[in-house]
Design a protein around this motif. Structure first.
Motif, PDB file in Angstrom:
ATOM      1  N   GLY A  88      12.059 -44.284  19.174  1.00 51.61           N
ATOM      2  CA  GLY A  88      12.342 -45.093  20.367  1.00 51.61           C
ATOM      3  C   GLY A  88      12.740 -46.521  20.032  1.00 51.61           C
ATOM      4  N   PRO A  89      11.903 -47.264  19.255  1.00 47.92           N
ATOM      5  CA  PRO A  89      12.290 -48.631  18.867  1.00 47.92           C
ATOM      6  C   PRO A  89      13.561 -48.680  18.030  1.00 47.92           C
ATOM      7  CG  PRO A  89       9.935 -48.322  18.582  1.00 47.92           C
ATOM      8  CD  PRO A  89      10.500 -46.976  18.896  1.00 47.92           C
ATOM      9  N   ILE A 120      16.158 -46.645  18.212  1.00 45.96           N
ATOM     10  CA  ILE A 120      17.300 -46.503  19.125  1.00 45.96           C
ATOM     11  C   ILE A 120      17.524 -47.791  19.909  1.00 45.96           C
ATOM     12  CG2 ILE A 120      18.120 -45.277  21.177  1.00 45.96           C
ATOM     13  CD1 ILE A 120      16.641 -42.801  20.102  1.00 45.96           C
ATOM     14  N   ALA A 121      16.423 -48.418  20.379  1.00 46.84           N
ATOM     15  CA  ALA A 121      16.534 -49.683  21.121  1.00 46.84           C
ATOM     16  C   ALA A 121      17.136 -50.780  20.252  1.00 46.84           C
ATOM     17  CB  ALA A 121      15.163 -50.107  21.630  1.00 46.84           C
ATOM     18  N   GLY A 122      16.738 -50.825  18.969  1.00 46.40           N
ATOM     19  CA  GLY A 122      17.290 -51.822  18.056  1.00 46.40           C
ATOM     20  C   GLY A 122      18.775 -51.626  17.820  1.00 46.40           C
ATOM     21  N   VAL A 123      19.187 -50.359  17.635  1.00 42.65           N
ATOM     22  CA  VAL A 123      20.611 -50.067  17.426  1.00 42.65           C
ATOM     23  C   VAL A 123      21.434 -50.434  18.657  1.00 42.65           C
ATOM     24  CG1 VAL A 123      22.274 -48.205  17.081  1.00 42.65           C
ATOM     25  CG2 VAL A 123      20.170 -48.258  15.733  1.00 42.65           C
ATOM     26  N   ILE A 171      18.055 -60.516  17.323  1.00 45.29           N
ATOM     27  CA  ILE A 171      18.130 -59.672  18.524  1.00 45.29           C
ATOM     28  C   ILE A 171      17.568 -58.281  18.234  1.00 45.29           C
ATOM     29  CG2 ILE A 171      19.734 -58.510  20.090  1.00 45.29           C
ATOM     30  CD1 ILE A 171      21.529 -60.998  19.848  1.00 45.29           C
ATOM     31  N   VAL A 172      17.969 -57.704  17.097  1.00 44.50           N
ATOM     32  CA  VAL A 172      17.491 -56.369  16.730  1.00 44.50           C
ATOM     33  C   VAL A 172      15.982 -56.379  16.520  1.00 44.50           C
ATOM     34  CG1 VAL A 172      17.572 -54.582  14.942  1.00 44.50           C
ATOM     35  CG2 VAL A 172      19.687 -55.647  15.745  1.00 44.50           C
ATOM     36  N   LEU A 173      15.488 -57.420  15.827  1.00 46.34           N
ATOM     37  CA  LEU A 173      14.045 -57.511  15.581  1.00 46.34           C
ATOM     38  C   LEU A 173      13.255 -57.616  16.876  1.00 46.34           C
ATOM     39  CD1 LEU A 173      11.682 -57.774  13.614  1.00 46.34           C
ATOM     40  CD2 LEU A 173      12.120 -60.242  13.530  1.00 46.34           C
ATOM     41  N   LEU A 174      13.711 -58.453  17.792  1.00 48.81           N
ATOM     42  CA  LEU A 174      13.025 -58.599  19.075  1.00 48.81           C
ATOM     43  C   LEU A 174      13.068 -57.305  19.877  1.00 48.81           C
ATOM     44  CD1 LEU A 174      14.199 -62.173  20.166  1.00 48.81           C
ATOM     45  CD2 LEU A 174      11.936 -61.504  19.375  1.00 48.81           C
ATOM     46  N   ALA A 175      14.218 -56.592  19.815  1.00 49.16           N
ATOM     47  CA  ALA A 175      14.331 -55.312  20.523  1.00 49.16           C
ATOM     48  C   ALA A 175      13.356 -54.294  19.951  1.00 49.16           C
ATOM     49  CB  ALA A 175      15.760 -54.803  20.435  1.00 49.16           C
ATOM     50  N   LEU A 176      13.222 -54.257  18.619  1.00 51.61           N
ATOM     51  CA  LEU A 176      12.286 -53.346  17.981  1.00 51.61           C
ATOM     52  C   LEU A 176      10.848 -53.626  18.406  1.00 51.61           C
ATOM     53  CD1 LEU A 176      13.729 -53.227  14.341  1.00 51.61           C
ATOM     54  CD2 LEU A 176      13.628 -51.328  15.944  1.00 51.61           C
ATOM     55  N   LEU A 177      10.477 -54.907  18.363  1.00 50.32           N
ATOM     56  CA  LEU A 177       9.105 -55.281  18.708  1.00 50.32           C
ATOM     57  C   LEU A 177       8.808 -55.028  20.182  1.00 50.32           C
ATOM     58  CD1 LEU A 177       8.768 -58.606  16.670  1.00 50.32           C
ATOM     59  CD2 LEU A 177       7.788 -56.389  16.123  1.00 50.32           C
ATOM     60  N   ALA A 178       9.721 -55.433  21.049  1.00 51.77           N
ATOM     61  CA  ALA A 178       9.493 -55.285  22.489  1.00 51.77           C
ATOM     62  C   ALA A 178       9.428 -53.816  22.897  1.00 51.77           C
ATOM     63  CB  ALA A 178      10.590 -56.003  23.267  1.00 51.77           C
ATOM     64  N   SER A 179      10.385 -53.009  22.407  1.00 49.08           N
ATOM     65  CA  SER A 179      10.392 -51.589  22.769  1.00 49.08           C
ATOM     66  C   SER A 179       9.206 -50.861  22.158  1.00 49.08           C
ATOM     67  CB  SER A 179      11.701 -50.943  22.323  1.00 49.08           C
ATOM     68  OG  SER A 179      11.866 -51.065  20.918  1.00 49.08           O
ATOM     69  N   GLY A 180       8.834 -51.247  20.932  1.00 53.77           N
ATOM     70  CA  GLY A 180       7.678 -50.622  20.302  1.00 53.77           C
ATOM     71  C   GLY A 180       6.398 -50.881  21.074  1.00 53.77           C
ATOM     72  N   PHE A 181       6.218 -52.125  21.495  1.00 59.88           N
ATOM     73  CA  PHE A 181       5.025 -52.463  22.284  1.00 59.88           C
ATOM     74  C   PHE A 181       5.029 -51.732  23.623  1.00 59.88           C
ATOM     75  CE2 PHE A 181       2.956 -55.131  25.502  1.00 59.88           C
ATOM     76  CZ  PHE A 181       1.666 -55.218  24.962  1.00 59.88           C
TER      77      PHE A 181
END
Length: 286
Positions: free
Chosen positions: A33-34, A36-39, A239-249
């Protein structure tokens, strides 16, 4: 007391195992999930507008730099770059937009001021920085009463210089006629030195006063508005890092809420409470 401690430990151990089981059950969602969100965030960042910053370093005080985001400086820029068309003719909106694009800051250690201009193209950023400096330097010129006072002071100094110069010429004649033993020679020489110093002082004053009536040039610059080579945003890695962290949480929170919901439905007492909540919210009605 020992039995209670053992029971508490066992409850904690079971809770930890439940957490691990919950994570194991949803590991694919929590991993992919994270990713895919990061990509997707990285791909979308290519569509975001780029921002470039042009930087000028100048010799200015904090009070002078404060004029950067005032109407007399902004309005000529708004007209030059046609910003009113972008904001349906609303001057205040154009000024607020321009205030975000032009940022001034004074370094208290060096006393130098930095003016940063932002735009979506390097050339536009540099052009905005140059135009902002021109408008600011023009606004720093004396105006109205201040200008009149400066001009009057220049005229006054010129009159003093002229009269003192005439007096100096007369003293020079007296000095030429006087002998070395003349008792009044010392007084004449002191008066001559005083008048000469006054003339020099007034001449220097007039040089500075006349400078203040002319727009300052290259002498004010340490660095003129630069042509940026690299964009400052968007920063895709961030942007990718924030997307990974936000979607993961968010997905982790979703997994535990879903697990708690399922457990509540399996328990009779919790299930009745859930049914009542649905009924009160109107979800249980046919």
């Amino acid at each position: 007391m020992t039995e209670q401690s053992i029971q508490t430990y066992e409850d904690d151990e079971i809770s930890l195992l439940d957490i691990l089981v919950t994570l194991a059950e949803s590991w694919k969602l929590l991993v992919f999930g994270p990713l895919i969100a990061g990509v997707l965030a990285g791909a979308l960042s290519f569509l975001w507008p780029k921002t470039y910053e042009s930087v000028a370093i100048v010799r200015m005080s904090e009070a002078e730099l404060a004029l950067l985001n005032t109407a007399p400086v902004q309005d000529p820029l708004i007209e030059k770059f046609g910003l009113l068309l972008q904001f349906d003719g609303v001057q205040d909106d154009a000024r607020q937009y321009l205030a975000k694009k032009l940022v001034g800051k004074v370094d208290k250690k060096t006393g130098l001021a930095t003016i940063t201009a932002s735009a979506n193209e390097p050339e536009k950023a540099q052009e905005l920085g140059k135009a902002a400096m021109e408008a600011l330097l023009t606004e720093l010129l004396p105006k109205g009463k201040n200008k009149d006072q400066v001009e009057q002071q220049i005229l006054s100094n010129e009159r003093i210089i002229a009269s003192s110069t005439d007096a100096i010429e007369q003293l020079q004649k007296q000095i030429g006629k006087a002998g070395q033993s003349d008792a009044g020679l010392e007084v004449v020489m002191k008066h001559y030195a005083t008048l000469s110093a006054e003339v020099t002082n007034k001449q220097l004053q007039n040089i500075e006063l006349k400078k203040s009536l002319v727009v300052r040039g290259d002498e004010v610059y340490v660095q003129q508005a630069s042509l940026p080579q690299r964009k400052v945003s968007p920063k895709r890695s961030m942007i990718v890092l924030l997307a990974l962290l936000a979607s993961g949480f968010a997905l982790l929170l979703f997994v535990f809420i879903r697990k708690a919901w399922r457990n509540a439905l399996q328990d009779a007492e919790s299930a009745s409470k859930m049914a009542r909540i649905k009924s009160l919210l109107g979800f249980g009605q046919a």
